[in-house]
Design a protein around this motif. Structure first.
Motif, mmCIF file in Angstrom:
data_model
loop_
_atom_site.group_PDB
_atom_site.id
_atom_site.type_symbol
_atom_site.label_atom_id
_atom_site.label_comp_id
_atom_site.label_asym_id
_atom_site.label_seq_id
_atom_site.Cartn_x
_atom_site.Cartn_y
_atom_site.Cartn_z
ATOM 1 N N ILE A 620 19.916 44.731 43.313
ATOM 2 C CA ILE A 620 18.606 44.384 42.746
ATOM 3 C C ILE A 620 18.749 43.319 41.681
ATOM 4 C CG2 ILE A 620 16.613 45.309 41.505
ATOM 5 C CD1 ILE A 620 17.163 48.001 42.803
ATOM 6 N N SER A 621 19.780 43.440 40.844
ATOM 7 C CA SER A 621 20.063 42.462 39.787
ATOM 8 C C SER A 621 21.560 42.201 39.779
ATOM 9 C CB SER A 621 19.603 42.991 38.427
ATOM 10 O OG SER A 621 20.271 44.203 38.104
ATOM 11 N N PRO A 622 22.009 41.125 39.130
ATOM 12 C CA PRO A 622 23.443 40.847 39.102
ATOM 13 C C PRO A 622 24.244 42.012 38.505
ATOM 14 C CG PRO A 622 22.224 38.931 38.371
ATOM 15 C CD PRO A 622 21.225 40.057 38.478
ATOM 16 N N VAL A 623 25.259 42.471 39.240
ATOM 17 C CA VAL A 623 26.084 43.608 38.832
ATOM 18 C C VAL A 623 27.557 43.222 38.986
ATOM 19 C CG1 VAL A 623 26.719 46.002 39.303
ATOM 20 C CG2 VAL A 623 24.341 45.276 39.525
ATOM 21 N N LEU A 624 28.344 43.547 37.964
ATOM 22 C CA LEU A 624 29.782 43.304 38.039
ATOM 23 C C LEU A 624 30.406 44.327 38.979
ATOM 24 C CD1 LEU A 624 32.426 41.939 37.055
ATOM 25 C CD2 LEU A 624 32.444 43.608 35.175
ATOM 26 N N PHE A 625 30.999 43.843 40.080
ATOM 27 C CA PHE A 625 31.628 44.751 41.036
ATOM 28 C C PHE A 625 33.098 44.974 40.703
ATOM 29 C CE2 PHE A 625 33.855 45.731 44.995
ATOM 30 C CZ PHE A 625 33.130 46.830 45.427
ATOM 31 N N GLY A 626 33.800 43.935 40.253
ATOM 32 C CA GLY A 626 35.212 44.102 39.936
ATOM 33 C C GLY A 626 35.918 42.776 39.772
ATOM 34 N N LEU A 627 37.223 42.789 39.997
ATOM 35 C CA LEU A 627 38.073 41.617 39.803
ATOM 36 C C LEU A 627 38.986 41.470 41.016
ATOM 37 C CD1 LEU A 627 39.066 39.493 37.536
ATOM 38 C CD2 LEU A 627 40.946 41.093 37.205
ATOM 39 N N ILE A 628 39.142 40.250 41.511
ATOM 40 C CA ILE A 628 40.030 39.989 42.637
ATOM 41 C C ILE A 628 41.052 38.938 42.232
ATOM 42 C CG2 ILE A 628 38.573 38.193 43.700
ATOM 43 C CD1 ILE A 628 39.422 39.443 46.436
ATOM 44 N N LEU A 629 42.292 39.105 42.676
ATOM 45 C CA LEU A 629 43.381 38.219 42.291
ATOM 46 C C LEU A 629 43.470 37.016 43.225
ATOM 47 C CD1 LEU A 629 46.177 40.851 41.556
ATOM 48 C CD2 LEU A 629 44.624 39.761 39.927
ATOM 49 N N ARG A 630 44.000 35.940 42.709
ATOM 50 C CA ARG A 630 44.185 34.724 43.499
ATOM 51 C C ARG A 630 45.069 34.996 44.727
ATOM 52 N NH1 ARG A 630 44.835 28.929 43.154
ATOM 53 N NH2 ARG A 630 43.594 28.919 41.249
ATOM 54 N N THR A 631 46.176 35.726 44.512
ATOM 55 C CA THR A 631 47.092 35.989 45.630
ATOM 56 C C THR A 631 46.402 36.776 46.739
ATOM 57 O OG1 THR A 631 47.896 37.953 44.434
ATOM 58 C CG2 THR A 631 49.165 35.904 44.206
ATOM 59 N N HIS A 632 45.500 37.699 46.387
ATOM 60 C CA HIS A 632 44.779 38.469 47.395
ATOM 61 C C HIS A 632 43.774 37.593 48.125
ATOM 62 C CE1 HIS A 632 45.655 42.602 45.308
ATOM 63 N NE2 HIS A 632 46.743 41.914 45.612
ATOM 64 N N LEU A 633 43.149 36.674 47.430
ATOM 65 C CA LEU A 633 42.233 35.750 48.088
ATOM 66 C C LEU A 633 42.962 34.880 49.105
ATOM 67 C CD1 LEU A 633 40.016 34.585 45.069
ATOM 68 C CD2 LEU A 633 39.250 35.898 47.056
ATOM 69 N N ILE A 634 44.159 34.419 48.739
ATOM 70 C CA ILE A 634 44.925 33.574 49.650
ATOM 71 C C ILE A 634 45.327 34.359 50.900
ATOM 72 C CG2 ILE A 634 47.113 32.332 49.907
ATOM 73 C CD1 ILE A 634 46.846 31.440 47.007
ATOM 74 N N GLU A 635 45.711 35.635 50.743
ATOM 75 C CA GLU A 635 46.053 36.452 51.902
ATOM 76 C C GLU A 635 44.845 36.655 52.801
ATOM 77 O OE1 GLU A 635 48.861 37.598 53.096
ATOM 78 O OE2 GLU A 635 50.018 36.657 51.484
ATOM 79 N N LEU A 636 43.679 36.860 52.192
ATOM 80 C CA LEU A 636 42.453 37.014 52.980
ATOM 81 C C LEU A 636 42.164 35.752 53.790
ATOM 82 C CD1 LEU A 636 39.903 38.852 50.659
ATOM 83 C CD2 LEU A 636 40.730 39.601 52.880
ATOM 84 N N LEU A 637 42.300 34.608 53.157
ATOM 85 C CA LEU A 637 42.036 33.356 53.856
ATOM 86 C C LEU A 637 43.065 33.106 54.953
ATOM 87 C CD1 LEU A 637 41.047 31.071 50.830
ATOM 88 C CD2 LEU A 637 39.535 32.222 52.460
ATOM 89 N N LYS A 638 44.322 33.504 54.713
ATOM 90 C CA LYS A 638 45.345 33.346 55.745
ATOM 91 C C LYS A 638 45.053 34.239 56.946
ATOM 92 C CE LYS A 638 49.627 33.520 54.563
ATOM 93 N NZ LYS A 638 50.859 33.999 53.876
ATOM 94 N N GLY A 639 44.495 35.423 56.683
ATOM 95 C CA GLY A 639 44.156 36.327 57.782
ATOM 96 C C GLY A 639 42.956 35.880 58.588
ATOM 97 N N ARG A 640 42.141 34.986 58.016
ATOM 98 C CA ARG A 640 40.981 34.383 58.696
ATOM 99 C C ARG A 640 40.052 35.457 59.272
ATOM 100 N NH1 ARG A 640 42.044 28.975 58.941
ATOM 101 N NH2 ARG A 640 44.257 28.410 58.754
ATOM 102 N N VAL A 641 39.789 36.494 58.489
ATOM 103 C CA VAL A 641 38.830 37.525 58.880
ATOM 104 C C VAL A 641 37.459 37.078 58.391
ATOM 105 C CG1 VAL A 641 38.287 39.982 58.834
ATOM 106 C CG2 VAL A 641 40.659 39.235 58.673
#
Length: 773
Positions: A620-641
């Protein structure tokens, strides 16, 4: 009394750049660069916090009991392996140094007996030159990170600072062989500091979690692909290093606890104690082996305790004032030693920055100067008649001992040569020995103390593996002997015990630890009767020296630019809030983010953590969900999901990843976004970040004092702390606290008025005549 922080801009400029780098090029010591070896290198912080995302929780739920048993078994097995390997290397180092240096002194002494003095000097100086040149070359060209003791680097790592190359295999190899050669070259350096670094390297390499390159892919090793377990192993490795250097298992454990580690728990004490116990048992076995004479002519010295045991040590209240003065002067000497060493290191940096050749030439010149001094000074000492009740052959010929003949006639010995023309271990034994009150002349001790004090300062900064522990012990022991001679018959303590107390006072004045040094010295000397006096000396010397400057390892660590978080908050931090130091711009990601936006942010920022905010229509309004690391983002992009629509990821797509994909890579393995290619179509697609986001990151409110936030940040071992607003209606996250935000250089640059604040740490200053040096 004046504040430690200077009100002048010149001092602040020196604080904001590594001391061991050029003074002509400005380097912000808190902006991800520091001196590693002799080079300015980028540094990162370590992720000690567990990222409790959905993927992590699912992985732990699926683990069976046998996997938990495997994890616990591997912790203890690696601790055992660290103890075995470190003790073997410690024995090898001692054996090599004793035999190489021993053969050098025997050959030189034989030439002295034949009155071939110039030939003896040539052999002595050339052998020292070669033994110095070898470690200088391999350190300069193979692993500059192996220079120095390595204790500041290990201490910074255990505080959360990851510097490149400090635990690599090449650093380990250079450290071992470079230390053996450098210590054998008669430079006034020790092998205890390099042994700490060696133990940490071994622990780090064992905790890499396997290696595909070397086909070490045993699945049990994957449990250690995280910074928390590697930190525990490296702590045990550093404790094992001290235990192997001094055969002091309890002292090694306490040194790691008191000086090295920034974070501790009871389970780690048990494993570290187990590691040092393994070291002690194996070294004891090697001592028994060497006593049979199978370790060479000089194969015992580095493994035998210094013999000052006495069953009739007596001291009275009349001895306490002398001990107090001994500690007070030792504190002054220690503070002066640290001050002068910092100045010499700054001077050396101007030479070292000009290239490897200049570093090697500096080491060679120091070697030549040291050889001339060590060979020339004993000629100024008069010969003494051998004592009738000497416990060993006098004069000493063809082996180590207390009575060096040098240029004297038969039946005489040169007391200064017995100290200065000898290995450091043998010099310590001579000074600590009991029943030798009349063995040394006061003039010889004055010359030896002065030589040790200044030679250890000028020798430490050269580009070779070098420690400070043993030189400080030798210097302090000679100082204690001098005090014992001054007291004469007015004290109940013999000169050997004064030497032990002098070593304790000088160690307390330079290292500034108390409990661990006390136990190390007691284990070294095997004399528990000295405990009360040693405690008093250490407390006095540390207190006096703390009034002037920091301990030697902290000074070197700050000089190198490592962003070390102290265990106390500076007084001015209580005047600031967290909101006063966080700076922008803040980069946030949506819970379901476009691939192109993630790639753009990763390529255009150096941040290692990004807040994830759910915005409408996800909430409904902006809510802080959490924190994600750079290394995890790179793994996600490598997995191309990826998904063509901004939808949540289903469970089947999560199965494309394993926990090992998101585990921390070993040293030297850095994934870069630039290594991944994307098509135009992929950049327009979406990826769901929710399953891989740490939904419970540590947060602090923006009105929290900076001092309070520092305590939380250091004690928990954080890399990121999210700053949330005090009032609602604003963005759910206003900034991220990192190690950089707690550094004095950053804080005082944002708020220069605090430089003139009365809320400062108070310390005495050295006379201004020395500041210009």
């Amino acid at each position: 009394m004046a504040a430690a922080e200077s009100n002048g801009g010149a001092d602040m400029e020196s604080l904001s750049q590594p001391l061991l780098s050029s003074q002509r090029s400005f380097i912000n010591s808190t902006s991800q660069v520091a001196m590693v070896g002799a080079n300015v290198c980028p540094i990162e912080s370590l992720d000690y916090e567990i990222a409790e995302n959905d993927f992590f929780k699912q992985d732990w739920r699926t683990r069976r009991k046998v996997q938990i048993i495997q994890y616990i078994f591997m912790k203890w097995f690696l601790s055992f392996l660290i103890g075995v390997i470190v003790s073997l290397i410690g024995f090898f180092n001692n054996l090599a140094v004793e035999n190489i240096a021993g053969i050098k002194f025997v050959v030189t002494s034989n030439m002295m007996l034949a009155k071939r003095y110039w030939t003896a000097f040539l052999v002595f100086s050339v052998s020292n030159f070669v033994l110095t040149l070898f470690p200088a070359v391999i350190t300069s060209y193979i692993s500059p990170a192996a220079a120095g003791s390595g204790i500041p680097e290990v201490k910074a790592y255990l505080n959360g600072v990851d510097a490149p190359g400090i635990f690599s295999l090449r650093t380990l190899v250079v450290k071992i062989f470079g230390s053996i050669s450098a210590v054998s070259s008669s430079l006034f350096i020790g092998k205890a500091g390099p042994m700490v670094h060696t133990g940490a390297c071994i622990a780090s390499l064992l905790g890499q979690g396997g290696s595909k390159k070397y086909h070490l892919t045993w699945k049990w090793l994957r449990y250690f692909k995280n910074d928390r377990d590697r930190r525990d192993l490296i702590t045990s490795g550093s404790a094992a290093g001290i235990a192997a250097a001094f055969r002091a298992p309890v002292g090694g454990l306490l040194f790691a606890l008191e000086e090295m580690a920034s974070w501790w728990r009871s389970a780690l004490i048990w494993r570290a104690f187990f590691t040092t116990a393994v070291v002690a048992i194996i070294l004891r076995a090697f001592i028994d082996f060497c006593l049979s004479g199978k370790c060479g002519l000089f194969g015992k010295g580095g493994l035998i305790m210094y013999d000052v045991t006495s069953t009739d040590v007596m001291y009275h209240l009349s001895d306490v004032p002398t001990v107090l003065v001994l500690g007070f002067v030792g504190g002054l000497l220690g503070a002066s030693y640290n001050f002068l060493l910092a100045k010499v290191l700054r001077l050396y940096s101007l030479i070292n920055e000009k290239g490897a050749i200049n570093k090697i030439l500096l080491a060679c010149w120091i070697s030549i100067f040291t050889s001339c001094l060590l060979f020339g000074l004993p000629w100024f000492a008069s010969c003494k008649a051998c004592p009738a009740d000497a416990g060993e052959a006098c004069p000493t010929i063809g082996r180590s001992g207390n009575y060096k003949k040098f240029q004297c006639n038969y039946g005489e010995y040169n007391d200064l040569a017995s100290l200065i023309f000898n290995t450091n271990d043998d010099a310590i034994k001579n000074l600590f020995s009991k029943g030798t009150d009349s063995e040394f002349q006061w003039s010889s001790l004055v010359i030896f103390f002065t030589t040790c004090f200044f030679l250890s300062i000028v020798s430490y900064g050269v580009i070779v593996p070098a420690g400070l522990f043993v030189p400080v012990i030798v210097t302090g022991a000679s100082y204690g002997r001098l005090v014992g001679m001054l007291m004469g018959s007015h004290s109940n303590l013999n000169h050997g015990l004064f030497a032990v107390l002098g070593a304790a006072s000088f160690l307390g004045g330079t290292m500034r630890t108390t409990v661990s040094l006390c136990v190390i010295l007691l284990e070294l000397t095997n004399n528990l009767l000295l405990l009360p006096l040693m405690m008093v000396v250490l407390l006095i010397s540390k207190t006096v020296a703390d009034a002037f400057n920091d301990n030697i390892y902290d000074i070197i660590m700050k000089a190198k630019g490592f962003p070390y978080l102290e265990n106390h908050a500076e007084p001015y931090m209580r005047q600031l809030t967290v909101g006063d130091v966080v700076t922008g711009p803040l980069q946030t990601l949506n819970g379901i983010e476009k691939v192109g936006n993630i790639v753009h942010i990763l390529r255009n920022t150096r941040h290692n953590g990004f807040p994830v905010v759910n915005e409408p229509p996800l909430s409904i309004s902006p809510v802080l969900f959490g924190l994600i690391l750079r290394t995890h983002l790179i793994e996600l992009l490598k997995g191309r999901v990826f998904s063509p629509n901004p939808d949540y990821m289903d469970g089947d797509m999560l199965g494309q990843f394993s926990a090992n994909d998101f585990a921390k890579k070993g040293s030297g393995h850095v994934e870069s976004i630039d290594d991944i290619e994307f098509s135009e179509e992929e950049l327009e697609m979406y990826v769901d970040l929710h399953p891989f986001t740490n939904a419970s990151p540590y947060t602090v409110v923006e009105t929290m004092s900076l001092a309070k936030a520092l305590v939380l940040f250091r004690e928990v071992g954080l890399r990121h702390a999210l700053v949330i607003p005090k009032l609602s209606g604003r963005s759910p996250v206003v900034g991220i606290l990192t190690r950089h935000d707690f550094m004095p250089e950053h804080t005082l640059n944002l708020h220069p008025s605090l430089l003139r604040s009365r809320w400062k740490r108070l310390r005495f200053q050295f006379p201004s005549i020395f500041k210009s040096f």
